[in-house]
Design a protein around this motif. Structure first.
Motif, PDB file in Angstrom:
ATOM      1  N   HIS A 149       9.114 -10.468  -1.121  1.00 36.73           N
ATOM      2  CA  HIS A 149       8.885  -9.413  -2.105  1.00 36.73           C
ATOM      3  C   HIS A 149       9.742  -8.181  -1.831  1.00 36.73           C
ATOM      4  CE1 HIS A 149       5.248  -8.316   0.600  1.00 36.73           C
ATOM      5  NE2 HIS A 149       6.022  -7.258   0.668  1.00 36.73           N
ATOM      6  N   HIS A 195       2.505 -11.070  -4.400  1.00 34.48           N
ATOM      7  CA  HIS A 195       3.378 -10.133  -5.097  1.00 34.48           C
ATOM      8  C   HIS A 195       4.833 -10.383  -4.718  1.00 34.48           C
ATOM      9  CE1 HIS A 195       2.035  -7.915  -1.457  1.00 34.48           C
ATOM     10  NE2 HIS A 195       3.205  -7.317  -1.471  1.00 34.48           N
ATOM     11  N   HIS A 211      10.866  -1.395   1.051  1.00 37.19           N
ATOM     12  CA  HIS A 211      11.048  -2.528   1.963  1.00 37.19           C
ATOM     13  C   HIS A 211      11.199  -3.851   1.227  1.00 37.19           C
ATOM     14  CE1 HIS A 211       6.595  -3.053   1.523  1.00 37.19           C
ATOM     15  NE2 HIS A 211       6.828  -4.320   1.824  1.00 37.19           N
ATOM     16  N   MET A 213      10.092  -7.997   2.076  1.00 33.16           N
ATOM     17  CA  MET A 213       9.304  -8.865   2.958  1.00 33.16           C
ATOM     18  C   MET A 213       9.840 -10.288   2.926  1.00 33.16           C
ATOM     19  SD  MET A 213       6.766 -11.346   3.601  1.00 33.16           S
ATOM     20  CE  MET A 213       6.250 -11.740   1.943  1.00 33.16           C
ATOM     21  N   HIS A 242      -2.807  -7.127   5.982  1.00 30.51           N
ATOM     22  CA  HIS A 242      -2.914  -6.422   4.712  1.00 30.51           C
ATOM     23  C   HIS A 242      -4.215  -6.753   3.997  1.00 30.51           C
ATOM     24  CE1 HIS A 242       0.875  -4.407   4.562  1.00 30.51           C
ATOM     25  NE2 HIS A 242       1.584  -5.508   4.633  1.00 30.51           N
ATOM     26  N   TYR A 251       6.416  -3.986  10.263  1.00 27.84           N
ATOM     27  CA  TYR A 251       7.606  -3.448   9.584  1.00 27.84           C
ATOM     28  C   TYR A 251       8.584  -2.904  10.620  1.00 27.84           C
ATOM     29  CZ  TYR A 251       4.653  -3.346   5.360  1.00 27.84           C
ATOM     30  OH  TYR A 251       3.837  -3.672   4.317  1.00 27.84           O
ATOM     31  N   GLU A 261       9.959  -6.254   6.364  1.00 24.87           N
ATOM     32  CA  GLU A 261       8.646  -6.726   6.813  1.00 24.87           C
ATOM     33  C   GLU A 261       8.760  -8.212   7.078  1.00 24.87           C
ATOM     34  OE1 GLU A 261       5.595  -6.468   3.781  1.00 24.87           O
ATOM     35  OE2 GLU A 261       3.979  -6.857   5.210  1.00 24.87           O
TER      36      GLU A 261
END
Ligand SMILES: [Fe+2]
Length: 296
Positions: A149, A195, A211, A213, A242, A251, A261
């Motif tokens: 993401h 997401h 960021h 991921m 999370h 991170y 991340e």
């Protein structure tokens, strides 16, 4: 399902390509494509030709974000939808199509983040030679769920979400709310990944991107990466879990000072039956990720 199938690639604009070259192999464990040069790095993390492109430029920020659609008919339909909504759309030139290693593409500027968004058809696949991590990593889960993401900044989160829902068929996974204030972030999906795109509202953020991921295949990839980034003094947060996608992650900084991340074991969702959630950002809602609330 919407026209966007998955996140294909992210491009960074960087003032220091040599730093990115060593970071890619030493920290991320990515391969640097042999067709890279001193103005452009293609970074490979799976069977796609590249997942990150780093281009030499005058600033350190995101350059553009590529989203995969099914085929050229879907691209035509997306162009018509965007055009009807008053969004300026341009087809990729032959040079851009060749540069992105795709068969067809269009681009527009996201009116909420200012980031150039590209819709692409058929990113080049190289199933052989296999991706071989350049350090001790199991690798990354991508495939139908795409790169991972990307999280960008936007001032009006509800309007930004509305744009991607109505024009590109994303679904809203959830809102992260600051009690008594309003939404801090909105998280959106285009496949089973919880997401693929999120927006955060951080007034005064120094860049347009916060960021990217990547999902690791092993918990050890997160732990080993945390040790490595600690040794290099580039961690941004401690490991944590999370609240929304349940990912165990941490991170760390890129050479461009925005963040990466590495996360393991997120939950997946059923996009056809998802109902939008929300959660409140209180101190007791999840553990770890110390430093996340200060991260820009
Ligand atoms: Fe994330």
């Amino acid at each position: 399902m919407g026209v966007v199938k998955r996140l294909a690639y992210v491009a960074a604009e960087s003032t220091d390509l040599s730093a990115w070259r060593s970071y890619a192999t030493d920290i991320l464990g990515f391969e640097v494509g042999s067709d890279s040069n001193d103005r452009l790095l293609y970074l490979r993390a799976d069977e796609n030709h590249h997942r990150i492109a780093v281009r030499s430029g005058n600033r350190d920020d995101v350059g553009y974000v590529g989203w995969q659609v099914a085929n050229s008919a879907a691209l035509d339909a997306a162009a018509a939808t965007l055009d009807a909504a008053g969004v300026a759309v341009a087809r990729g030139t032959p040079e851009e199509v060749a540069d992105r290693r795709v068969l067809d593409m269009l681009h527009f500027t996201c009116p909420h983040s200012g980031v150039r968004m590209e819709l692409v058809v058929s990113p080049e696949i190289n199933f052989t030679p296999r991706f071989r991590p350049t350090r001790d990593l199991a690798g990354f889960r991508t495939g139908d769920q795409g790169l991972g993401h990307v999280v960008l900044y936007a001032a009006d989160l509800r309007a930004a979400a509305d744009f991607y829902v109505k024009l590109l068929g994303f679904g809203i996974s959830d809102f992260a709310m600051i009690p008594g204030v309003g939404p801090l972030a909105v998280f959106m999906h285009c496949n089973e990944r919880h997401h693929s795109l999120a927006f955060m509202n951080i007034p005064g953020a120094p860049r347009r991107i916060q960021h990217i991921m990547f999902e690791t295949l092993s918990i050890d990839d997160v732990g080993r990466s945390f040790d490595l980034c600690s040794d290099r003094d580039i961690i941004t947060t401690t490991p944590g879990r999370h609240h929304n996608d349940h990912t165990y992650s941490f991170y760390f900084k890129t050479p461009s000072l925005w963040h990466m991340e590495f996360g393991w074991s997120p939950r997946t969702i059923d996009p056809a039956n998802w109902t939008t959630e929300h959660y409140e950002l209180r101190g007791d809602h999840a553990w770890g990720h110390r430093g996340l609330m200060e991260m820009v």
